[in-house]
Motif scaffolding. Sequence first.
Motif, short mmCIF file in Angstrom:
data_model
loop_
_atom_site.label_atom_id
_atom_site.label_comp_id
_atom_site.label_asym_id
_atom_site.label_seq_id
_atom_site.Cartn_x
_atom_site.Cartn_y
_atom_site.Cartn_z
N GLN A 45 20.85 -25.48 40.95
CA GLN A 45 22.22 -25.98 40.73
C GLN A 45 21.87 -27.40 40.03
OE1 GLN A 45 21.15 -24.30 43.44
NE2 GLN A 45 22.92 -23.79 44.36
N SER A 46 22.92 -27.88 39.01
CA SER A 46 22.55 -28.97 38.29
C SER A 46 23.80 -29.68 38.03
CB SER A 46 21.68 -28.83 37.26
OG SER A 46 22.45 -27.98 36.08
N VAL A 47 23.90 -30.90 37.66
CA VAL A 47 25.27 -31.50 37.29
C VAL A 47 25.08 -32.26 36.04
CG1 VAL A 47 26.74 -33.38 37.80
CG2 VAL A 47 26.05 -31.68 39.78
N ALA A 48 25.83 -32.58 35.33
CA ALA A 48 25.57 -33.15 34.01
C ALA A 48 26.96 -34.14 33.82
CB ALA A 48 25.54 -32.34 32.71
N GLN A 49 26.69 -35.24 33.61
CA GLN A 49 27.82 -36.30 33.15
C GLN A 49 27.43 -36.78 31.81
OE1 GLN A 49 27.51 -38.28 37.73
NE2 GLN A 49 29.04 -39.03 36.67
N PRO A 50 28.17 -36.24 30.85
CA PRO A 50 28.04 -36.47 29.42
C PRO A 50 28.11 -37.93 28.85
CG PRO A 50 29.79 -35.38 29.77
CD PRO A 50 29.38 -35.37 31.01
N GLU A 51 28.75 -38.84 29.59
CA GLU A 51 29.09 -40.02 29.10
C GLU A 51 28.52 -41.26 30.18
OE1 GLU A 51 33.82 -39.15 28.05
OE2 GLU A 51 32.99 -39.13 30.24
N SER A 97 24.96 -21.15 41.11
CA SER A 97 24.75 -19.82 41.63
C SER A 97 25.96 -19.61 42.52
CB SER A 97 23.36 -19.15 41.77
OG SER A 97 22.78 -20.15 42.85
N GLY A 98 26.73 -18.95 42.46
CA GLY A 98 27.79 -18.68 43.37
C GLY A 98 28.96 -19.75 43.68
N ASN A 99 29.55 -19.93 44.75
CA ASN A 99 30.95 -20.60 44.63
C ASN A 99 30.57 -22.13 44.43
OD1 ASN A 99 32.65 -18.51 44.31
ND2 ASN A 99 32.53 -18.06 46.46
N PRO A 100 30.97 -23.01 43.67
CA PRO A 100 30.43 -24.35 43.67
C PRO A 100 31.41 -25.17 44.69
CG PRO A 100 32.21 -23.97 41.82
CD PRO A 100 31.75 -22.71 42.63
N TYR A 101 30.51 -25.86 45.20
CA TYR A 101 31.18 -26.80 46.36
C TYR A 101 30.75 -28.31 45.57
CZ TYR A 101 31.64 -24.23 50.27
OH TYR A 101 32.16 -23.00 50.94
N LEU A 102 31.71 -29.11 44.81
CA LEU A 102 31.62 -30.29 44.00
C LEU A 102 32.41 -31.69 44.61
CD1 LEU A 102 32.85 -27.98 40.94
CD2 LEU A 102 30.57 -29.10 41.41
N PHE A 103 31.72 -32.54 44.41
CA PHE A 103 32.01 -34.07 44.95
C PHE A 103 32.02 -34.84 44.14
CE2 PHE A 103 31.42 -32.43 49.43
CZ PHE A 103 30.26 -31.50 49.27
N TRP A 104 32.91 -36.14 44.06
CA TRP A 104 32.72 -37.32 43.34
C TRP A 104 32.56 -38.39 44.31
CZ3 TRP A 104 32.20 -38.41 38.44
CH2 TRP A 104 32.57 -37.61 37.60
N VAL A 122 26.92 -31.71 43.26
CA VAL A 122 27.30 -30.24 43.68
C VAL A 122 26.12 -29.99 44.72
CG1 VAL A 122 25.20 -29.46 42.05
CG2 VAL A 122 27.01 -27.91 42.71
N ARG A 123 26.90 -29.28 45.69
CA ARG A 123 26.05 -28.62 47.05
C ARG A 123 25.17 -27.88 46.64
NH1 ARG A 123 28.14 -25.02 51.90
NH2 ARG A 123 28.02 -23.56 50.32
N ARG A 124 23.87 -27.91 47.25
CA ARG A 124 22.85 -26.84 47.05
C ARG A 124 22.56 -26.52 48.37
NH1 ARG A 124 16.72 -27.08 44.72
NH2 ARG A 124 15.99 -25.19 45.39
N VAL A 125 22.85 -25.07 48.72
CA VAL A 125 22.70 -24.43 50.06
C VAL A 125 21.28 -24.22 50.38
CG1 VAL A 125 23.72 -22.74 51.66
CG2 VAL A 125 25.18 -23.76 49.96
#
Lengths: 117, 116
Positions: free
Chosen positions: A2-8, A28-35, A93-96
Amino acid sequence: AQSVAQPEDQVNVAEGNPLTVKCTYSVSGNPYLFWYVQYPNRGLQFLLKYITGDNLVKGSYGFEAEFNKSQTSFHLKKPSALVSDSALYFCAVRRVMFSGGYNKLIFGAGTRLAVHP
Amino acid sequence: DTGVSQDPRHKITKRGQNVTFRCDPISEHNRLYWYRQTLGQGPEFLTYFQNEAQLEKSRLLSDRFSAERPKGSFSTLEIQRTEQGDSAMYLCASSSLYAGSTGELFFGEGSRLTVL
């Protein structure tokens, strides 16, 4: 992995204008996403999350985020920016961890939002 | 206040000294996390406790770092023989079984360490 990119690194917007802070993810799998939002010398405050269901998620302080599975994006939005919205914004992103049955959050590098009067 | 509290908020120390940070999670939360945040970066995971058991330690946590949660309530993070590279904000977060099932964490205000 799992990884997250913030391009700005920074987003500048005039007060009253709409704002968008971008985030793309890889899971991989369904994403759980947060701000989360962070004000100077403070901890992180939860804004909103996407687990399942409606692609448009509403959160605190008038923020919302749009989940787009085909583009693997989860952009943060607000219709009318305030000077007080100026802060550091983190997508996560959540990593289980199946071995321990717990979750941990993987954060992006952050985007600094500057709202000008 | 029923949020996550951390102490001290700021610590300035000389290289080679030991420092200890304390975290008091939200009272009903059984899951506790430590993260480290350096300037211009997002938080990086350090370690995780479920009740008093430490279930994961990141490779970022060298032998000089130790974390405990002896009674499954508050936690301490100790750094021995501090180095300038340890200068960072140390963030504690907690979650309940139910919020933890979706991954939402509640963060404290952080403890900022400056090593001279």
